[in-house]
Design a protein around this motif. Structure first.
Motif, PDB file in Angstrom:
ATOM      1  N   ASP A 200       0.822  -1.205   0.000  1.00 49.51           N
ATOM      2  CA  ASP A 200       0.000   0.000   0.000  1.00 49.51           C
ATOM      3  C   ASP A 200       0.860   1.261   0.000  1.00 49.51           C
ATOM      4  O   ASP A 200       2.096   1.203   0.085  1.00 49.51           O
ATOM      5  N   PHE A 240      -4.376  -4.533  -4.970  1.00 53.79           N
ATOM      6  CA  PHE A 240      -5.208  -3.342  -4.880  1.00 53.79           C
ATOM      7  C   PHE A 240      -5.744  -2.968  -6.260  1.00 53.79           C
ATOM      8  O   PHE A 240      -5.063  -3.090  -7.277  1.00 53.79           O
ATOM      9  N   LEU A 245      -7.797   2.705  -5.988  1.00 60.42           N
ATOM     10  CA  LEU A 245      -6.880   1.666  -5.497  1.00 60.42           C
ATOM     11  C   LEU A 245      -7.098   1.353  -4.014  1.00 60.42           C
ATOM     12  O   LEU A 245      -6.170   0.952  -3.321  1.00 60.42           O
ATOM     13  N   ARG A 246      -8.328   1.467  -3.543  1.00 54.51           N
ATOM     14  CA  ARG A 246      -8.615   1.177  -2.140  1.00 54.51           C
ATOM     15  C   ARG A 246      -9.363  -0.142  -1.936  1.00 54.51           C
ATOM     16  O   ARG A 246      -9.715  -0.481  -0.805  1.00 54.51           O
ATOM     17  N   THR A 247      -9.610  -0.858  -3.004  1.00 51.96           N
ATOM     18  CA  THR A 247     -10.227  -2.179  -2.903  1.00 51.96           C
ATOM     19  C   THR A 247      -9.146  -3.234  -3.018  1.00 51.96           C
ATOM     20  O   THR A 247      -8.355  -3.224  -3.963  1.00 51.96           O
ATOM     21  N   LEU A 248      -9.083  -4.127  -2.050  1.00 52.21           N
ATOM     22  CA  LEU A 248      -8.131  -5.233  -2.102  1.00 52.21           C
ATOM     23  C   LEU A 248      -8.863  -6.459  -2.627  1.00 52.21           C
ATOM     24  O   LEU A 248      -9.786  -6.967  -1.991  1.00 52.21           O
ATOM     25  N   THR A 273     -10.381  -1.295   2.069  1.00 52.34           N
ATOM     26  CA  THR A 273      -9.331  -1.178   3.077  1.00 52.34           C
ATOM     27  C   THR A 273      -9.239   0.194   3.740  1.00 52.34           C
ATOM     28  O   THR A 273      -8.720   0.313   4.848  1.00 52.34           O
ATOM     29  N   GLY A 277      -3.692   1.511  -2.333  1.00 51.82           N
ATOM     30  CA  GLY A 277      -2.568   0.701  -2.766  1.00 51.82           C
ATOM     31  C   GLY A 277      -1.562   1.528  -3.531  1.00 51.82           C
ATOM     32  O   GLY A 277      -1.875   2.614  -4.040  1.00 51.82           O
TER      33      GLY A 277
END
Length: 285
Positions: A200, A240, A245-248, A273, A277
């Motif tokens: 991240d 990510f 880019l905040r979904t894993l 998250t 990421g």
């Protein structure tokens, strides 16, 4: 944080999730089928066969399309996976196969191997240069997993899964060679073993816990800061994605699971998250 199942079972051995910012979609592999899957916004998948035996890891190619680590080398694919070009072979040993990898900040593609039967020390880490030359940069690996670089590019994060560690390796960006190796984090045996990973924007490493049914985050100091359970035992990798880019996204496998005992094994999961990421570099060759 809670992991949500976002697909039906879509793979036997899901691995290598990769968010392609150019198309705004997630790609992953069904490793032992030799297939790449593309997940669309509506939750459907396109499946593309790229190798008769194995597809391990995929990254975008700056010139267009993709590079895929396959059984003993590399394949180049166009954006639609309608044209495949055989790339260089990294090794000739039929008892060894590719597994996982990633790109450094200059656009080299580093891909690690392991024995088909998991033999101790049978694997190596290979670097595919921008000129398509292949060099060996690390040897004596048992199960090569993960590979992400710090924002400056001078530290690589890597797991040799049976060691139960995530290691930090000094990296000379100019030469593409490793300079030293230290333990970044130790995964307690009760949690499982470290598999594929993501990094991240705060320098935290998120690792799939194979055998442990969870994702763990280790902060920039190597301390366990998150533990997110999943309803399946063998969690394989994470990446990510999404617009910010905040979904894993998390892959899982049916491998080593008694038939019918875990109906959701092989499905795709996701966690929101709250941490962005780090963007991933592409292959420049």
């Amino acid at each position: 944080m809670k992991a949500e199942q976002i697909s039906d079972v879509c793979t036997f051995h899901g691995e290598g999730p990769y968010w392609d910012p150019r198309r705004g979609e997630l790609l992953l592999v069904d490793m032992m089928e030799g297939d790449v899957l593309v997940r669309h916004d509506d939750g459907t998948f396109d499946r593309h066969d790229v190798h008769p035996r194995l597809a391990g890891v995929i990254r975008g190619r700056a010139s267009g399309g993709y590079v895929v680590g396959v059984e003993r080398g590399f394949v180049f694919a166009d954006d639609a996976f309608s044209t495949l070009e055989q790339g260089p072979e990294a090794f000739g040993d039929p008892g060894v196969r590719m597994n996982d990898g990633g790109c450094d900040l200059t656009g080299r593609f580093l891909c690690g191997s392991m024995g088909w039967e998991g033999g101790f020390g049978a694997g190596s880490l290979y670097s595919l240069g921008r000129d398509h030359a292949v060099s060996t940069v690390l040897t004596g690996i048992t199960v090569s997993n993960g590979l992400h670089f710090s924002p400056s590019g001078d530290t690589a994060f890597f797991s040799d899964t049976p060691t139960g560690r995530i290691d930090a390796l000094g990296y000379d960006v100019g030469s593409g060679r490793f300079t030293d190796r230290r333990t970044f984090a130790v995964v307690e045996p009760a949690l499982g073993v470290p598999d594929g990973m993501a990094i991240d924007a705060e320098g935290g490493i998120w690792t799939a816990l194979y055998g442990g049914g969870a994702i763990a985050r280790y902060d920039a100091a190597g301390r366990l800061s998150e533990h997110i359970p999943l309803p399946v035992t063998n969690v394989t990798a994470c990446a990510f994605g999404g617009k910010d880019l905040r979904t894993l996204f998390i892959t899982t496998t049916q491998e080593n699971i008694p038939e019918g005992s875990e109906p959701a094994a092989g499905a795709l999961y996701a966690v929101e998250t709250g941490i962005a990421g780090a963007p991933l570099p592409m292959f420049e060759g």
